[in-house]
Design an enzyme around this catalytic site. Structure first.
Site, PDB file in Angstrom:
ATOM      1  CB  THR A   1      -8.045   1.524   1.158  1.00 46.92           C
ATOM      2  OG1 THR A   1      -7.314   0.849   0.131  1.00 46.92           O
ATOM      3  CG2 THR A   1      -7.214   1.566   2.433  1.00 46.92           C
TER       4      THR A   1
ATOM      5  CB  THR B   1     -10.543   6.540   7.228  1.00 48.12           C
ATOM      6  OG1 THR B   1     -11.111   7.277   6.140  1.00 48.12           O
ATOM      7  CG2 THR B   1     -11.667   5.746   7.874  1.00 48.12           C
ATOM      8  CG  ASP B   2     -11.695  11.374   5.537  1.00 47.96           C
ATOM      9  OD1 ASP B   2     -11.276  10.234   5.235  1.00 47.96           O
ATOM     10  OD2 ASP B   2     -12.033  12.208   4.672  1.00 47.96           O
TER      11      ASP B   2
ATOM     12  CB  ALA C   1      -6.650  -0.477   5.883  1.00 44.96           C
TER      13      ALA C   1
ATOM     14  CE1 TYR D   1     -11.599   2.166   4.430  1.00 49.03           C
ATOM     15  CE2 TYR D   1     -12.598   4.340   4.342  1.00 49.03           C
ATOM     16  CZ  TYR D   1     -11.486   3.538   4.514  1.00 49.03           C
ATOM     17  OH  TYR D   1     -10.265   4.114   4.786  1.00 49.03           O
TER      18      TYR D   1
ATOM     19  N   GLY E   1       0.808  -1.209   0.000  1.00 52.95           N
ATOM     20  CA  GLY E   1       0.000   0.000   0.000  1.00 52.95           C
ATOM     21  C   GLY E   1       0.843   1.262   0.000  1.00 52.95           C
TER      22      GLY E   1
ATOM     23  CD1 TRP F   1     -10.111  12.924   1.413  1.00 47.97           C
ATOM     24  CD2 TRP F   1      -9.771  14.621   0.015  1.00 47.97           C
ATOM     25  NE1 TRP F   1     -11.305  13.564   1.243  1.00 47.97           N
ATOM     26  CE2 TRP F   1     -11.131  14.614   0.393  1.00 47.97           C
ATOM     27  CE3 TRP F   1      -9.320  15.622  -0.847  1.00 47.97           C
ATOM     28  CZ2 TRP F   1     -12.051  15.550  -0.085  1.00 47.97           C
ATOM     29  CZ3 TRP F   1     -10.233  16.562  -1.310  1.00 47.97           C
ATOM     30  CH2 TRP F   1     -11.583  16.518  -0.947  1.00 47.97           C
TER      31      TRP F   1
ATOM     32  CG  ASP G   1      -4.169 -12.743   4.410  1.00 45.85           C
ATOM     33  OD1 ASP G   1      -5.009 -11.902   4.794  1.00 45.85           O
ATOM     34  OD2 ASP G   1      -4.301 -13.405   3.369  1.00 45.85           O
TER      35      ASP G   1
END
Length: 297
Positions: free
Chosen positions: A62, A101-102, A60, A125, A13, A150, A36
């Site tokens: 995403t 996350t937002d 994560a 999510y 990622g 973002w 994993d």
């Protein structure tokens, strides 16, 4: 005697890549297939093999839209796996830094969110990430949760690279202009995480280090603003500058609802750790330059 390593969960990622590219010799990055979240025994084995001093979870689910049709998969990656990480860290008495996350917010506050604002995720999510936060904090009192937003970088799949590709092929682009947030460079976020690691290593663990923090790029914009800034930077290097039209969220429907205004207030991160991420425009300039450099992937 060799110091215990920092175990980074995740390898391919954006954030895990940025951490690995830092060149720090004390980082050990592990990801699929040997580690994993769908196979909990691999986490136990990784802890036994590495005996880490601290763990950073950069892994994560995403894929925001895909999560709508696979809530179980999102929950395993964003709730169950991180919860097990927290328990393993608690058993060893070592800190865990986890990235959230937002999307835990609904975007309706009308002002930047602080850590004490109530969460209200609108997507599968977002709920999976919110549940992960709750499970981690319940399992471990030395957990740091960094909410970001973002994320972009010169590598992997992200909005900035998508705009660079689209701008090179199309004279006109249509980009959503009524969603507001804080673009965040993966490289800058990685630097912030390593600064936290160093602070804990230098000063030891303190009660104030634990809990929720917002960690996003300074400044705010819309997706349209981010697209314009990205392609303006590319144009400085001779790339074509397409026309970029601002459209509404209704003009670009997606399976998962996006928060209309998920700006994050990052004051607590600065107050506790002395960290302020650079302005998002600076990060975009660096990401674009690296993305379009000769030989860039």
């Amino acid at each position: 005697m060799r110091a215990a390593p920092i175990l980074v969960i995740g390898r391919s990622g954006q954030l895990a890549t940025a951490l690995a590219r830092s060149g720090r010799p004390d980082l050990r990055c592990l990801g699929r297939p040997e580690l994993d979240f769908d196979r909990p025994e691999t986490l136990v084995a990784a802890f036994a093999a590495t005996s880490p001093a601290l763990v950073v979870n950069a892994a994560a689910w995403t894929a925001v839209d895909a999560a709508e049709s696979d809530p179980e998969g999102a929950a395993r990656a964003n709730r169950d796996g991180p919860a097990l990480l927290a328990r393993l860290c608690a058993e060893r008495g070592i800190p865990l830094i986890h990235v959230s996350t937002d999307y835990v917010f609904d975007g309706r506050k009308g002002a930047p969110y602080v850590e004490t604002d109530p969460i209200c995720p609108r997507t599968v999510y977002g709920r999976s990430k919110a549940d992960g936060e709750t499970a981690i904090l319940a399992a471990h009192d030395r957990a740091i949760i960094l909410r970001t937003a973002w994320v972009y970088s010169p590598y992997g799949r992200n909005f900035v690279r998508t705009m660079l590709d689209a701008g090179a092929k199309n004279p006109v682009l249509r980009v959503v202009g009524d969603q507001h947030g804080n673009p965040t460079s993966a490289d800058d976020l990685a630097s912030a995480i390593l600064a936290i690691v160093d602070r804990i290593g230098r000063d030891g663990w303190r009660a104030a280090h634990g809990g929720l923090f917002h960690a996003a790029g300074s400044g705010k914009t819309t997706w349209h603003g981010l697209a314009v800034a990205t392609l303006q930077e590319a144009a400085k290097a001779g790339r074509p500058m397409p026309e970029i039209l601002a459209i509404t969220t209704a003009d670009w429907p997606t399976p998962a609802a996006r928060p209309r205004d998920s700006r994050l207030d990052c004051t607590r991160l600065h107050d506790v750790f002395g960290i302020l991420l650079p302005h998002w425009r600076d990060g975009v300039a660096r990401a674009v330059a690296r993305s379009i450099a000769p030989g860039a992937a």
